[in-house]
Design a protein around this motif. Structure first.
Motif, mmCIF file in Angstrom:
data_model
loop_
_atom_site.group_PDB
_atom_site.id
_atom_site.type_symbol
_atom_site.label_atom_id
_atom_site.label_comp_id
_atom_site.label_asym_id
_atom_site.label_seq_id
_atom_site.Cartn_x
_atom_site.Cartn_y
_atom_site.Cartn_z
ATOM 1 N N GLU A 131 0.815 -1.226 0.000
ATOM 2 C CA GLU A 131 0.000 0.000 0.000
ATOM 3 C C GLU A 131 0.845 1.270 0.000
ATOM 4 O O GLU A 131 0.669 2.145 -0.836
ATOM 5 C CB GLU A 131 -0.984 0.042 1.187
ATOM 6 N N SER A 132 1.762 1.386 0.974
ATOM 7 C CA SER A 132 2.583 2.597 1.122
ATOM 8 C C SER A 132 3.830 2.255 1.912
ATOM 9 O O SER A 132 3.840 1.297 2.688
ATOM 10 C CB SER A 132 1.786 3.683 1.846
ATOM 11 N N THR A 141 -4.147 4.341 8.173
ATOM 12 C CA THR A 141 -5.063 3.430 7.474
ATOM 13 C C THR A 141 -5.226 2.097 8.197
ATOM 14 O O THR A 141 -5.869 1.183 7.683
ATOM 15 C CB THR A 141 -4.586 3.168 6.034
ATOM 16 N N CYS A 142 -4.628 1.980 9.392
ATOM 17 C CA CYS A 142 -4.770 0.782 10.236
ATOM 18 C C CYS A 142 -4.303 -0.486 9.521
ATOM 19 O O CYS A 142 -4.971 -1.533 9.582
ATOM 20 C CB CYS A 142 -6.215 0.619 10.712
ATOM 21 N N LYS A 143 -3.154 -0.394 8.847
ATOM 22 C CA LYS A 143 -2.634 -1.545 8.114
ATOM 23 C C LYS A 143 -2.163 -2.650 9.056
ATOM 24 O O LYS A 143 -2.062 -3.805 8.671
ATOM 25 C CB LYS A 143 -1.496 -1.078 7.197
ATOM 26 N N GLY A 144 -1.818 -2.287 10.291
ATOM 27 C CA GLY A 144 -1.439 -3.302 11.273
ATOM 28 C C GLY A 144 0.048 -3.522 11.417
ATOM 29 O O GLY A 144 0.483 -4.245 12.323
ATOM 30 N N VAL A 145 0.842 -2.907 10.535
ATOM 31 C CA VAL A 145 2.303 -2.989 10.616
ATOM 32 C C VAL A 145 2.885 -1.634 10.251
ATOM 33 O O VAL A 145 2.219 -0.812 9.608
ATOM 34 C CB VAL A 145 2.880 -4.059 9.663
ATOM 35 N N ASP A 146 4.137 -1.410 10.649
ATOM 36 C CA ASP A 146 4.823 -0.202 10.206
ATOM 37 C C ASP A 146 5.671 -0.541 8.980
ATOM 38 O O ASP A 146 5.704 -1.698 8.518
ATOM 39 C CB ASP A 146 5.660 0.413 11.327
ATOM 40 N N ALA A 147 6.378 0.447 8.449
ATOM 41 C CA ALA A 147 7.137 0.243 7.217
ATOM 42 C C ALA A 147 8.251 -0.787 7.405
ATOM 43 O O ALA A 147 8.516 -1.587 6.501
ATOM 44 C CB ALA A 147 7.714 1.572 6.732
ATOM 45 N N MET A 150 6.646 -4.175 7.308
ATOM 46 C CA MET A 150 6.212 -4.479 5.950
ATOM 47 C C MET A 150 7.417 -4.879 5.095
ATOM 48 O O MET A 150 7.348 -5.834 4.310
ATOM 49 C CB MET A 150 5.521 -3.264 5.342
ATOM 50 N N GLU A 151 8.495 -4.151 5.256
ATOM 51 C CA GLU A 151 9.722 -4.471 4.515
ATOM 52 C C GLU A 151 10.219 -5.868 4.868
ATOM 53 O O GLU A 151 10.610 -6.650 3.985
ATOM 54 C CB GLU A 151 10.802 -3.437 4.830
ATOM 55 N N GLN A 152 10.194 -6.188 6.145
ATOM 56 C CA GLN A 152 10.656 -7.504 6.588
ATOM 57 C C GLN A 152 9.790 -8.611 5.983
ATOM 58 O O GLN A 152 10.312 -9.644 5.530
ATOM 59 C CB GLN A 152 10.633 -7.592 8.112
ATOM 60 N N ALA A 153 8.469 -8.397 5.962
ATOM 61 C CA ALA A 153 7.563 -9.398 5.389
ATOM 62 C C ALA A 153 7.869 -9.611 3.913
ATOM 63 O O ALA A 153 7.948 -10.753 3.436
ATOM 64 C CB ALA A 153 6.116 -8.968 5.583
ATOM 65 N N GLY A 154 8.035 -8.513 3.180
ATOM 66 C CA GLY A 154 8.337 -8.619 1.765
ATOM 67 C C GLY A 154 9.650 -9.330 1.503
ATOM 68 O O GLY A 154 9.752 -10.197 0.628
ATOM 69 N N LYS A 155 10.658 -8.976 2.271
ATOM 70 C CA LYS A 155 11.981 -9.593 2.090
ATOM 71 C C LYS A 155 11.944 -11.086 2.392
ATOM 72 O O LYS A 155 12.617 -11.887 1.730
ATOM 73 C CB LYS A 155 13.004 -8.896 2.987
ATOM 74 N N ARG A 156 11.164 -11.478 3.398
ATOM 75 C CA ARG A 156 11.076 -12.904 3.726
ATOM 76 C C ARG A 156 10.502 -13.706 2.563
ATOM 77 O O ARG A 156 10.970 -14.812 2.264
ATOM 78 C CB ARG A 156 10.196 -13.105 4.968
ATOM 79 N N LEU A 157 9.500 -13.156 1.916
ATOM 80 C CA LEU A 157 8.904 -13.850 0.777
ATOM 81 C C LEU A 157 9.901 -13.951 -0.376
ATOM 82 O O LEU A 157 10.046 -15.006 -0.997
ATOM 83 C CB LEU A 157 7.639 -13.114 0.325
ATOM 84 N N VAL A 158 10.592 -12.857 -0.654
ATOM 85 C CA VAL A 158 11.576 -12.858 -1.735
ATOM 86 C C VAL A 158 12.717 -13.834 -1.434
ATOM 87 O O VAL A 158 13.133 -14.624 -2.296
ATOM 88 C CB VAL A 158 12.135 -11.435 -1.960
ATOM 89 N N GLU A 159 13.209 -13.793 -0.201
ATOM 90 C CA GLU A 159 14.325 -14.657 0.183
ATOM 91 C C GLU A 159 13.935 -16.123 0.206
ATOM 92 O O GLU A 159 14.795 -17.005 0.076
ATOM 93 C CB GLU A 159 14.877 -14.213 1.544
ATOM 94 N N ARG A 187 11.170 3.846 -1.731
ATOM 95 C CA ARG A 187 12.258 3.340 -0.871
ATOM 96 C C ARG A 187 11.985 1.924 -0.394
ATOM 97 O O ARG A 187 12.873 1.063 -0.423
ATOM 98 C CB ARG A 187 12.463 4.266 0.336
ATOM 99 N N ILE A 188 10.742 1.661 0.033
ATOM 100 C CA ILE A 188 10.449 0.322 0.560
ATOM 101 C C ILE A 188 10.455 -0.720 -0.551
ATOM 102 O O ILE A 188 10.910 -1.848 -0.366
ATOM 103 C CB ILE A 188 9.099 0.310 1.338
ATOM 104 N N ILE A 189 10.005 -0.328 -1.745
ATOM 105 C CA ILE A 189 10.044 -1.253 -2.880
ATOM 106 C C ILE A 189 11.492 -1.539 -3.271
ATOM 107 O O ILE A 189 11.861 -2.684 -3.564
ATOM 108 C CB ILE A 189 9.257 -0.682 -4.076
ATOM 109 N N ASN A 190 12.338 -0.513 -3.248
ATOM 110 C CA ASN A 190 13.759 -0.710 -3.556
ATOM 111 C C ASN A 190 14.421 -1.671 -2.571
ATOM 112 O O ASN A 190 15.314 -2.440 -2.936
ATOM 113 C CB ASN A 190 14.493 0.630 -3.530
ATOM 114 N N ARG A 191 13.987 -1.644 -1.327
ATOM 115 C CA ARG A 191 14.576 -2.518 -0.306
ATOM 116 C C ARG A 191 14.036 -3.936 -0.393
ATOM 117 O O ARG A 191 14.770 -4.908 -0.187
ATOM 118 C CB ARG A 191 14.321 -1.924 1.083
ATOM 119 N N ILE A 192 12.753 -4.066 -0.699
ATOM 120 C CA ILE A 192 12.139 -5.396 -0.792
ATOM 121 C C ILE A 192 12.598 -6.123 -2.048
ATOM 122 O O ILE A 192 12.805 -7.327 -2.040
ATOM 123 C CB ILE A 192 10.595 -5.285 -0.765
ATOM 124 N N GLN A 193 12.733 -5.391 -3.154
ATOM 125 C CA GLN A 193 13.154 -5.964 -4.432
ATOM 126 C C GLN A 193 12.156 -7.020 -4.954
ATOM 127 O O GLN A 193 12.548 -8.169 -5.247
ATOM 128 C CB GLN A 193 14.553 -6.585 -4.309
#
Length: 289
Positions: A131-132, A141-147, A150-159, A187-193
């Motif tokens: 989302e952001s 927006t009550c996403k339930g996580v901070d950036a 979110m970055e950690q979740a994305g990286k775990r899936l990629v890794e 920035r977060i997309i660049n980090r998650i890759q």
């Protein structure tokens, strides 16, 4: 097959067999989202899910792609997910892919080793609603996580080796933080890759908290020109090699599918031309509020 409530899937899964593993979304608190409001979250019984697979195998023996619904099948216990994947692979001889939405909290509840096991078993693609990348937007927006989470979740899936499609909502910060939101999201997309970035435009949904905030004047909605400017700022700050950028959703004022960075200059030129000819105040697909 016993589907419950409205069923949602990514546009790219239009040709997939949709297998409902959970009813609703495990989080279901985002202020902008109108999905899954007709049902309370629960995980279906394994026997029920396997029975649906058996029925699909009888009716659709040539299934190649499967999407695990509803909003967050990654929330299923590991052993249950593995049993479902095993049954899918034994039931469809031509199966090529198994994909799912992945909520950030549910993803973080799985260890890196568990996610790797899921990939090895057959999960090929996950759709993560980033989302952001702006902490304030995620909080508001009550996403339930901070950036960072979110970055950690994305990286775990990629890794884990799972192909990741990150989904963002342009305009979710409104007018006040539009450009800041674009830069933080880049920035977060660049980090998650991720391998793919799906950029949709925030569109107010009646009955949601954000819709009420707009009506009350608490949230200033971007017009099409603002959406285009924010998209341009996002794209100009993206630095992911081989990123498939998709913004062809009906909510977007301009459609684009391209590979970055190879086609970045072409995309920015197209956005610039569209910005120049887009009138102030126009909003695609949004009724006057």
């Amino acid at each position: 097959m016993a589907y419950e409530g409205n069923i949602y899937r990514p546009p790219s899964e239009a040709r997939s067999f949709v297998l409902q593993c959970t009813v609703g979304c495990s989080h279901n608190a985002c202020t902008f989202c109108g999905m899954f409001k007709d049902k309370r979250f629960r995980i279906k019984e394994t026997d029920e899910i396997l029975s649906d697979i058996d029925e699909a195998a009888r009716r659709l023996p040539n299934v190649r792609n499967v999407f695990l619904a509803d909003g967050d099948a990654i929330a299923l216990p590991l052993e249950q997910l593995l049993a479902i994947i095993k049954h899918l692979r034994s039931s469809f001889s031509q199966l090529e892919s198994i994909s799912t939405y992945a909520g950030p909290k549910s993803t973080l509840a799985k260890s890196p080793e568990e996610l790797k096991l899921l990939h090895q078993a057959g999960i090929t693609k996950a759709y993560l609603g980033v989302e952001s990348g702006d902490d304030k937007v995620l909080h508001d927006t009550c996403k339930g996580v901070d950036a960072a989470q979110m970055e950690q979740a994305g990286k775990r899936l990629v890794e884990a080796g799972i192909e990741l499609c990150a989904i963002i909502l342009v305009g979710l910060a409104g007018k006040e933080r539009s450009l800041e939101n674009a830069r933080a999201t880049a920035r977060i997309i660049n980090r998650i890759q991720p391998s793919e970035l799906s950029a949709m435009t925030y569109t107010p949904v009646p009955g949601t908290k954000m819709f009420a905030q707009i009506e009350d004047g608490e949230f200033a909605l971007l017009d099409d020109k603002g959406v285009l400017i924010e998209t341009r700022e996002l794209v100009s700050n993206l630095k992911v090699d081989g990123l498939r950028f998709v913004s062809n959703h009906v909510s977007n004022p301009v459609a684009a599918i391209c590979i970055l960075p190879e086609q970045k200059d072409q995309l920015i030129s197209s956005l610039d031309a569209t910005i120049q000819k887009t009138p102030e105040g126009a909003r695609r697909g949004v009724d006057a509020l």
